[in-house]
Design a protein around this motif. Structure first.
Motif, short mmCIF file in Angstrom:
data_model
loop_
_atom_site.label_atom_id
_atom_site.label_comp_id
_atom_site.label_asym_id
_atom_site.label_seq_id
_atom_site.Cartn_x
_atom_site.Cartn_y
_atom_site.Cartn_z
N SER A 48 0.90 -1.18 0.10
CA SER A 48 -0.09 -0.07 0.05
C SER A 48 0.91 1.41 0.07
O SER A 48 2.18 1.10 0.23
N ALA A 49 0.25 2.52 -0.27
CA ALA A 49 1.19 3.78 -0.24
C ALA A 49 1.61 3.97 1.14
O ALA A 49 2.74 4.68 1.30
N ASP A 50 0.99 3.56 2.32
CA ASP A 50 1.38 3.93 3.48
C ASP A 50 2.61 2.85 3.77
O ASP A 50 3.74 3.18 4.45
N GLU A 51 2.64 1.52 3.40
CA GLU A 51 3.77 0.76 3.44
C GLU A 51 5.06 1.38 2.81
O GLU A 51 6.02 1.06 3.19
N LEU A 52 4.86 1.79 1.44
CA LEU A 52 5.80 2.23 0.61
C LEU A 52 6.58 3.44 1.17
O LEU A 52 7.67 3.51 1.31
N PHE A 53 5.72 4.33 1.89
CA PHE A 53 6.12 5.71 2.44
C PHE A 53 6.91 5.17 3.63
O PHE A 53 8.22 5.74 4.02
N TRP A 54 6.64 4.21 4.73
CA TRP A 54 7.26 3.80 5.94
C TRP A 54 8.53 3.04 5.58
O TRP A 54 9.52 3.30 6.10
N ALA A 55 8.52 2.32 4.42
CA ALA A 55 9.66 1.64 4.03
C ALA A 55 10.84 2.71 3.58
O ALA A 55 11.95 2.54 3.99
N ALA A 56 10.27 3.59 2.98
CA ALA A 56 11.37 4.98 2.28
C ALA A 56 11.70 5.40 3.44
O ALA A 56 12.96 6.03 3.82
N ALA A 57 10.87 6.05 4.17
CA ALA A 57 11.36 6.69 5.65
C ALA A 57 12.42 5.87 6.40
O ALA A 57 13.25 6.35 6.75
N ALA A 58 11.94 4.72 6.83
CA ALA A 58 12.75 3.72 7.62
C ALA A 58 14.25 3.61 7.00
O ALA A 58 15.21 3.43 7.44
N ALA A 59 14.32 3.48 5.69
CA ALA A 59 15.70 3.30 4.90
C ALA A 59 16.29 4.38 4.90
O ALA A 59 17.62 4.44 5.24
N THR A 60 15.68 5.70 4.82
CA THR A 60 16.39 7.13 4.75
C THR A 60 17.00 7.33 6.19
O THR A 60 18.13 7.69 6.32
N ARG A 61 16.18 6.99 7.09
CA ARG A 61 16.60 7.29 8.38
C ARG A 61 17.90 6.21 8.56
O ARG A 61 18.86 6.73 9.29
N LYS A 62 17.82 5.04 8.39
CA LYS A 62 18.67 3.98 8.76
C LYS A 62 19.84 4.37 7.94
O LYS A 62 21.29 4.42 8.56
N ASP A 63 20.02 5.06 6.70
CA ASP A 63 21.10 5.40 5.98
C ASP A 63 21.65 6.56 6.66
O ASP A 63 22.99 6.67 6.93
N ALA A 64 20.97 7.68 7.33
CA ALA A 64 21.41 8.87 7.95
C ALA A 64 22.00 8.35 9.36
O ALA A 64 23.15 8.91 9.54
N LEU A 65 21.48 7.31 9.98
CA LEU A 65 22.05 6.88 11.22
C LEU A 65 23.37 6.17 11.07
O LEU A 65 24.43 6.53 11.73
N LEU A 66 23.41 5.20 10.24
CA LEU A 66 24.55 4.28 10.09
C LEU A 66 25.94 5.37 9.21
O LEU A 66 26.99 4.83 9.62
N ASN A 67 25.58 6.16 8.41
CA ASN A 67 26.64 6.76 7.77
C ASN A 67 26.69 8.28 8.52
O ASN A 67 27.81 9.11 8.10
N ASN A 68 25.92 8.46 9.60
CA ASN A 68 26.19 9.83 10.34
C ASN A 68 26.07 11.09 9.26
O ASN A 68 27.09 11.87 9.52
N ARG A 69 25.16 11.29 8.55
CA ARG A 69 24.98 12.15 7.52
C ARG A 69 23.52 12.83 7.55
O ARG A 69 22.75 11.96 7.59
N ASP A 70 23.47 13.77 7.19
CA ASP A 70 22.03 14.23 6.87
C ASP A 70 21.41 13.80 5.31
O ASP A 70 22.38 13.91 4.51
N VAL A 71 20.31 13.25 5.40
CA VAL A 71 19.73 12.82 3.98
C VAL A 71 18.35 13.48 3.83
O VAL A 71 17.50 13.71 4.75
N ARG A 72 18.07 13.77 2.67
CA ARG A 72 17.06 14.90 2.30
C ARG A 72 16.00 13.72 1.59
O ARG A 72 16.27 13.07 0.55
N LEU A 73 14.81 13.52 1.91
CA LEU A 73 13.89 12.77 1.22
C LEU A 73 12.83 13.48 0.57
O LEU A 73 12.09 14.55 1.16
N THR A 74 12.45 13.39 -0.73
CA THR A 74 11.65 13.78 -1.60
C THR A 74 10.73 12.79 -2.39
O THR A 74 11.13 11.60 -2.35
N LEU A 75 9.75 13.45 -2.92
CA LEU A 75 8.88 12.39 -3.55
C LEU A 75 8.98 12.98 -5.09
O LEU A 75 8.43 14.35 -5.30
#
Length: 173
Positions: A48-75
């Motif tokens: 669903s659209a909800d699941e796709l958004f949360w998957a993208a948000a979780a992956a972006t947050r994980k990337d920011a955390l693991l690499n200690n950098r700021d990441v911008r998410l757009t659609l």
């Protein structure tokens, strides 16, 4: 002959060990077929659209955390994908392809007072969107809300900037 006659005459009929083991084996076989078929069916279900958004948000947050950098998410509506862009220029795309028609917008938090609403088809829809949200290297994100519009209507979730998870609305008692 004698053993069979005495068994019938006594009236005690039971199952042999072989019959019980065959029955258990058949039940196990049918159960495994059912479980495998159910898992295959659930995996083939479109997200669903909800699941796709949360998957993208979780992956972006994980990337920011693991690499200690700021990441911008757009659609990116043209390519139907979320785009995660880090400060060093690394871009990652997450698909936003749903079976039903769905629109997703990032909105400013209510506290900033930047909201602007319009009544469309009996649904209150916010029109003042923000172009992106930031996920920071410490695991937090910029305060924002997400508006999801589907055929069932529009709904808005406010996102907690400390956990990057939805803020649950208080229930009236």
């Amino acid at each position: 002959m004698c053993a069979t006659a005495s068994r019938s005459a006594s009236g005690s009929h039971g199952f042999t060990l072989l019959e019980v083991l065959i029955t258990i084996a058949l039940i196990a076989l049918l159960t495994s077929v059912l479980v495998v078929g159910t898992n295959r069916l659930l995996r083939s279900r479109p997200l669903s659209a909800d699941e796709l958004f949360w998957a993208a948000a979780a992956a972006t947050r994980k990337d920011a955390l693991l690499n200690n950098r700021d990441v911008r998410l757009t659609l990116d509506a043209k390519s139907n994908s979320f785009v995660a862009l880090s400060a060093d220029g690394l871009e990652t795309r997450y698909p936003f392809v749903v079976k039903e028609t769905a629109e997703l917008d990032f909105l400013a938090p209510k506290a900033l007072g930047l909201s602007s609403s319009v009544l469309l088809g009996g649904q209150l829809v916010e029109t003042a969107t923000i172009p992106f949200v930031m996920f920071y290297g410490d695991g937090t994100c910029s305060p924002f809300r997400v508006q999801l519009k589907t055929r069932l209507g529009a709904r808005v979730l406010e996102i907690d900037p400390w956990t990057c998870a939805p803020i649950l609305a208080a229930q009236a008692l």
